[in-house]
Design a protein around this motif. Structure first.
Motif, mmCIF file in Angstrom:
data_model
loop_
_atom_site.group_PDB
_atom_site.id
_atom_site.type_symbol
_atom_site.label_atom_id
_atom_site.label_comp_id
_atom_site.label_asym_id
_atom_site.label_seq_id
_atom_site.Cartn_x
_atom_site.Cartn_y
_atom_site.Cartn_z
ATOM 1 N N LEU A 108 13.434 4.083 -22.197
ATOM 2 C CA LEU A 108 12.665 3.418 -21.073
ATOM 3 C C LEU A 108 11.212 3.798 -20.792
ATOM 4 N N ARG A 109 10.829 4.943 -21.672
ATOM 5 C CA ARG A 109 9.421 5.731 -21.238
ATOM 6 C C ARG A 109 8.533 4.833 -20.874
ATOM 7 N N ALA A 110 8.361 3.685 -21.524
ATOM 8 C CA ALA A 110 7.228 2.820 -21.188
ATOM 9 C C ALA A 110 7.245 1.924 -19.783
ATOM 10 N N GLY A 111 8.392 2.051 -19.414
ATOM 11 C CA GLY A 111 8.713 1.412 -18.261
ATOM 12 C C GLY A 111 8.899 2.480 -16.860
ATOM 13 N N LEU A 112 8.523 3.586 -17.103
ATOM 14 C CA LEU A 112 8.967 4.704 -16.204
ATOM 15 C C LEU A 112 7.479 5.399 -15.987
ATOM 16 N N GLN A 113 7.374 6.018 -14.608
ATOM 17 C CA GLN A 113 6.320 6.930 -14.180
ATOM 18 C C GLN A 113 6.800 8.217 -13.918
ATOM 19 N N VAL A 165 3.638 19.783 -19.320
ATOM 20 C CA VAL A 165 3.514 18.966 -18.203
ATOM 21 C C VAL A 165 2.409 18.081 -18.712
ATOM 22 N N ALA A 166 1.275 18.452 -18.942
ATOM 23 C CA ALA A 166 0.211 17.606 -19.549
ATOM 24 C C ALA A 166 0.528 16.470 -20.536
ATOM 25 N N GLU A 167 1.500 17.069 -21.490
ATOM 26 C CA GLU A 167 1.978 16.116 -22.478
ATOM 27 C C GLU A 167 2.864 15.051 -21.989
ATOM 28 N N SER A 168 3.798 15.622 -20.957
ATOM 29 C CA SER A 168 4.994 14.585 -20.755
ATOM 30 C C SER A 168 5.010 13.889 -19.249
ATOM 31 N N PHE A 169 3.986 14.016 -18.611
ATOM 32 C CA PHE A 169 3.955 13.687 -17.264
ATOM 33 C C PHE A 169 2.976 12.732 -16.901
ATOM 34 N N ASP A 170 3.137 11.471 -16.023
ATOM 35 C CA ASP A 170 1.819 10.757 -15.542
ATOM 36 C C ASP A 170 0.985 11.354 -14.561
ATOM 37 N N TRP A 171 1.801 11.912 -13.533
ATOM 38 C CA TRP A 171 1.085 12.481 -12.199
ATOM 39 C C TRP A 171 1.786 13.846 -12.154
ATOM 40 N N VAL A 172 0.841 14.630 -11.441
ATOM 41 C CA VAL A 172 1.092 16.262 -10.726
ATOM 42 C C VAL A 172 0.701 15.960 -9.549
ATOM 43 N N ASP A 197 0.819 -1.225 0.093
ATOM 44 C CA ASP A 197 -0.198 -0.122 -0.003
ATOM 45 C C ASP A 197 0.979 1.312 -0.003
ATOM 46 N N VAL A 198 2.211 0.979 0.012
ATOM 47 C CA VAL A 198 3.017 2.164 0.150
ATOM 48 C C VAL A 198 3.970 2.175 -1.311
ATOM 49 N N THR A 199 3.792 3.371 -1.873
ATOM 50 C CA THR A 199 4.833 3.329 -3.197
ATOM 51 C C THR A 199 5.830 4.211 -2.980
ATOM 52 N N LEU A 200 7.078 3.540 -3.382
ATOM 53 C CA LEU A 200 8.354 4.503 -3.272
ATOM 54 C C LEU A 200 8.384 5.363 -4.467
ATOM 55 N N LEU A 201 8.384 6.721 -4.528
ATOM 56 C CA LEU A 201 8.663 7.825 -5.556
ATOM 57 C C LEU A 201 10.064 8.150 -5.259
ATOM 58 N N GLU A 221 20.404 3.866 -13.541
ATOM 59 C CA GLU A 221 20.741 2.974 -12.571
ATOM 60 C C GLU A 221 19.513 2.675 -11.561
ATOM 61 N N ALA A 222 18.746 3.387 -11.077
ATOM 62 C CA ALA A 222 17.649 3.077 -10.266
ATOM 63 C C ALA A 222 16.858 2.168 -11.003
ATOM 64 N N HIS A 223 16.354 2.484 -12.233
ATOM 65 C CA HIS A 223 15.489 1.744 -13.265
ATOM 66 C C HIS A 223 15.938 0.248 -13.319
ATOM 67 N N ALA A 224 17.371 0.057 -13.428
ATOM 68 C CA ALA A 224 17.862 -1.208 -13.524
ATOM 69 C C ALA A 224 17.974 -2.128 -12.460
ATOM 70 N N ALA A 225 17.662 -1.312 -11.294
ATOM 71 C CA ALA A 225 17.530 -1.808 -9.959
ATOM 72 C C ALA A 225 16.236 -2.177 -9.404
ATOM 73 N N GLY A 226 15.226 -1.732 -10.356
ATOM 74 C CA GLY A 226 13.659 -2.064 -10.319
ATOM 75 C C GLY A 226 12.798 -1.046 -10.029
ATOM 76 N N GLN A 227 13.428 0.230 -9.838
ATOM 77 C CA GLN A 227 12.593 1.438 -9.333
ATOM 78 C C GLN A 227 11.924 1.786 -10.823
#
Ligand SMILES: *Cc1c(COP(=O)(O)O)cnc(C)c1O
Length: 234
Positions: free
Chosen positions: A72-77, A92-99, A28-32, A45-51
């Motif tokens: 890596l875009r499809a695997g990143l938020q 921002v509306a075009e590039s981000f997933d969350w604000v 229930d807790v997501t690490l951002l 490097e963080a993505h390669a470690a699973g983030q």
């Protein structure tokens, strides 16, 4: 030298322990991972470690990083957690997933109008100026119910919850207070009928206090990437 895979692991261990202490489920807790001031190589490097989820404060810095990591875009938020001026809403509306930092209706309306049709709705949190916060950003708690109702009605946004950046506090109990306040505000909005599920609160210094009070996203920079030697560029 300790690498990012190690600090990520340490941070997950802190979340695990804090969830156990609070009787909460770890899922229930997501690490951002807050990557501001750190370059694309650190994110890689963080993505390669699973983030997967990354937080940025400054729009232009983030856009450069998002472009450098396009493979890596499809695997990143990508989450914007810093202040947002209305003249930057389109990119921002075009590039981000969350604000996380929406605190005005005008900014929310622009984000909704400018969210490209081929993308899913933009996930948003309202930033609240909880007690003891020196910053001028964030909606005042009294103004929150009206703003939340208006933002929830915008077609291309999905209002998920609340975010806050309390002033640093010295003790665990003092750290918990503003987080408890944000939790209570979320509960009040739920009673108002809004289906909210997100509390974005807790940074490197107060992760445990935030998890104890119900955080669902913790925003961690220093504990993962190390100290910031320069201020991020706007
Ligand atoms: C920089 C920042 C963080 C991360 O802070 P750390 O103390 O480095 O973990 C979290 N949230 C916001 C809004 C930030 O600006």
């Amino acid at each position: 030298m300790t690498g990012i895979a190690d600090t990520l692991q340490d941070t997950h261990a802190r979340i695990t322990a804090a969830c156990a202490a609070a009787g909460r489920a770890e899922q229930d807790v997501t690490l951002l991972a807050v990557s501001k001031t750190f370059g694309p190589a650190a994110v890689r490097e963080a993505h390669a470690a699973g983030q997967r989820a990354f937080g940025e404060n400054y729009v232009q810095e983030a856009l450069d990083k998002i472009a450098a990591l396009a493979d890596l875009r499809a695997g990143l938020q990508w989450h914007l957690i810093g202040p947002l001026q209305s003249n930057k809403t389109r990119v921002v509306a075009e590039s981000f997933d969350w604000v996380h930092s929406v605190d005005r209706l005008k900014v929310a309306e622009r984000l909704s109008a400018q969210r490209p049709p081929h993308l899913p709705p933009l996930q948003v949190c309202l930033q609240v100026n909880v007690s003891g916060e020196a910053s001028k950003s964030g909606v005042a708690p009294q103004a929150l119910p009206a703003l939340a109702a208006q933002v929830a009605a915008l077609p291309r946004l999905r209002l998920r919850g609340l975010m806050s950046i309390p002033e640093p506090a010295g003790t665990f109990d003092a750290q918990r207070e503003p987080h408890r306040e944000l939790f209570a505000l979320l509960q009040a909005l739920r009673r108002q009928g809004l289906p909210l599920d997100t509390l974005s609160m807790g940074m490197s210094a107060d992760l445990e206090a935030a998890v104890a009070e119900g955080a669902t996203i913790v925003r961690i920079g220093t504990a993962i990437f190390g100290g910031r030697t320069r201020r991020a560029t706007a």
